[in-house]
Design a protein around this motif. Structure first.
Motif, PDB file in Angstrom:
ATOM      1  N   PHE A 127      42.802  42.913  47.258  1.00 25.34           N
ATOM      2  CA  PHE A 127      41.408  43.264  46.983  1.00 25.34           C
ATOM      3  C   PHE A 127      40.554  42.000  47.043  1.00 25.34           C
ATOM      4  CE2 PHE A 127      38.138  44.725  43.614  1.00 25.34           C
ATOM      5  CZ  PHE A 127      37.325  45.301  44.586  1.00 25.34           C
ATOM      6  N   VAL A 128      39.510  42.032  47.845  1.00 27.79           N
ATOM      7  CA  VAL A 128      38.547  40.933  47.925  1.00 27.79           C
ATOM      8  C   VAL A 128      37.189  41.461  47.479  1.00 27.79           C
ATOM      9  CG1 VAL A 128      37.273  39.383  49.465  1.00 27.79           C
ATOM     10  CG2 VAL A 128      39.753  39.658  49.730  1.00 27.79           C
ATOM     11  N   HIS A 129      36.589  40.756  46.540  1.00 26.63           N
ATOM     12  CA  HIS A 129      35.310  41.152  45.971  1.00 26.63           C
ATOM     13  C   HIS A 129      34.297  40.033  46.192  1.00 26.63           C
ATOM     14  CE1 HIS A 129      32.442  41.090  42.487  1.00 26.63           C
ATOM     15  NE2 HIS A 129      32.397  42.384  42.714  1.00 26.63           N
ATOM     16  N   ALA A 130      33.092  40.395  46.634  1.00 18.52           N
ATOM     17  CA  ALA A 130      32.018  39.408  46.811  1.00 18.52           C
ATOM     18  C   ALA A 130      30.712  40.056  46.370  1.00 18.52           C
ATOM     19  CB  ALA A 130      31.922  38.947  48.254  1.00 18.52           C
ATOM     20  N   ARG A 131      30.020  39.402  45.460  1.00 19.07           N
ATOM     21  CA  ARG A 131      28.803  39.995  44.889  1.00 19.07           C
ATOM     22  C   ARG A 131      27.634  39.016  44.979  1.00 19.07           C
ATOM     23  NH1 ARG A 131      29.262  42.108  38.857  1.00 19.07           N
ATOM     24  NH2 ARG A 131      28.970  39.914  38.326  1.00 19.07           N
ATOM     25  N   GLN A 132      26.482  39.523  45.397  1.00 18.84           N
ATOM     26  CA  GLN A 132      25.246  38.746  45.483  1.00 18.84           C
ATOM     27  C   GLN A 132      25.450  37.459  46.282  1.00 18.84           C
ATOM     28  OE1 GLN A 132      23.042  40.815  45.033  1.00 18.84           O
ATOM     29  NE2 GLN A 132      21.864  40.235  43.226  1.00 18.84           N
ATOM     30  N   MET A 133      25.943  37.608  47.493  1.00 17.68           N
ATOM     31  CA  MET A 133      26.203  36.467  48.368  1.00 17.68           C
ATOM     32  C   MET A 133      25.173  36.325  49.484  1.00 17.68           C
ATOM     33  SD  MET A 133      28.780  34.895  47.103  1.00 17.68           S
ATOM     34  CE  MET A 133      29.379  33.841  48.428  1.00 17.68           C
TER      35      MET A 133
END
Length: 363
Positions: free
Chosen positions: A186-192
């Motif tokens: 699982f890869v999570h990226a927020r507000q990038m």
């Protein structure tokens, strides 16, 4: 949450931090229920006129990487990351860290208390949080999944030191080739938004770094919109358009969230889902939940005004400090004007890497 190393205290700092119950405190009140219709003050206007980036102190840089990455750069009373200097043009100081934790609360409200929407398996082993910031999401995910190894990466070492044993934080540049010893479920990226010179390249790199059957989820802010008004002449919309222009000038656009689903598909992901939520500009909605989200949205944006414009407007567009202050003042007035029925579009996009080998994550 750890305080940013080597940073000056900023006079008049009105950053917002989490209270003991986990919800951030507002600028001027202790209870959100009591201030849903109140007129809250924003952050202080810029307090000095430092020109450009300069070393924060006169001390010599040491030979230690750990020391050098904490020797932050300074501009206009705010501090910025030194590792890969200039890639991310938003501060990393305590005021910004408080805002990031407030923003985490805003996402939790928006997603109904969920950390993610992707239907990941309970049997995953490795999770990667890109642009982890204070590490609050990675820490919460690790608490919820004690058997998962959680890695959080960022350009700034501003993460907490007291974290669950299954969490580690690394100083890393997500635009460089990934050199992790394992693939992730699982890869999570927020507000990038505003962070990458090439979003398609980042998504392709993530695809290669995810185990077959694993998931990616991108949570990002999109454009400012209104369903019943022309908001183009409002101070906040003009400010946002200038932010977009400034980041476009350095090739790191902020108007990319609307295209994340397309990028996932082009990279090879499947089972792609795209959901759009709303963050009201302030407390204008009648619906109680949306009014509360609007309250925290306004608090978040009040601190964003300076963070997202002081360096971009002066360094990339050549604005004077006075011009930046005027733009911020007009935007701040919009944030307090409940006759403006505007909202930020929040995009949550997730997709799955096709199953192909036995190493894939469990479905």
């Amino acid at each position: 949450m750890s305080e940013a190393a080597n940073q000056d205290n900023i006079p008049g700092d009105t950053g917002v931090g989490p209270n003991p119950e986990g919800a951030p405190a507002a600028h001027e009140a202790d209870n959100a229920d009591d201030i849903l219709d109140s007129d809250l003050d924003g952050p202080d206007v810029l307090d000095d006129g430092d020109s450009g980036f300069a070393s924060e102190t006169g001390e010599n840089w040491t030979d230690s990487l750990a020391s050098s990455i904490r020797h932050y750069r300074k501009a206009y009373g705010r501090t910025y990351h030194s590792f890969k200097e200039g890639k991310y043009n938003v501060p990393n100081d305590e005021q910004e860290q408080n805002r990031l934790d407030l923003q985490n609360h805003l996402f939790m409200l928006t997603l109904g208390g969920k950390l993610h929407l992707a239907p990941i398996s309970e049997n995953i082993h490795n999770c990667l949080d890109i642009g982890t910031g204070t590490g609050i999401w990675a820490t919460d995910f690790a608490d919820a999944h004690p058997n998962v190894k959680v890695t959080g990466t960022d350009l700034s070492p501003i993460q907490a030191t007291w974290v669950p044993p299954n969490v580690e934080f690394l100083i890393d540049d997500a635009e460089e080739p990934w050199a992790f010893p394992e693939k992730f479920d699982f890869v999570h990226a927020r507000q990038m938004v505003g962070s990458f010179a090439s979003w398609p390249k980042f998504v392709e790199t993530a695809y290669e770094g995810i185990s077959p059957g694993g998931w990616i989820e991108l949570q990002d802010i999109g454009i400012l919109a209104s369903d019943d008004q022309d908001i183009t002449q409002t101070g906040i919309d003009q400010w946002y358009r200038t932010v977009a222009k400034a980041f476009d000038a350095i090739g790191r656009g902020v108007q990319t969230a609307e295209h994340h689903a397309e990028m996932l598909k082009a990279a090879g992901f499947e089972e792609i889902h795209h959901e759009v939520f709303k963050w009201p500009l302030n407390t204008w909605p009648k619906d109680r939940k949306m009014k509360e989200i609007g309250l925290w949205s306004r608090e978040n944006m009040l601190d964003c005004l300076e963070a997202w414009s002081i360096v971009p407007f002066t360094q990339f567009l050549g604005w004077s400090l006075e011009e930046v202050q005027v733009s911020q003042a007009k935007a701040r007035a919009s944030l307090h004007d409940t006759s403006i029925h505007a909202y930020w579009k929040i995009h949550v996009v997730y997709g799955r890497k096709p199953l192909g080998t036995a190493e894939g994550a469990q479905a």
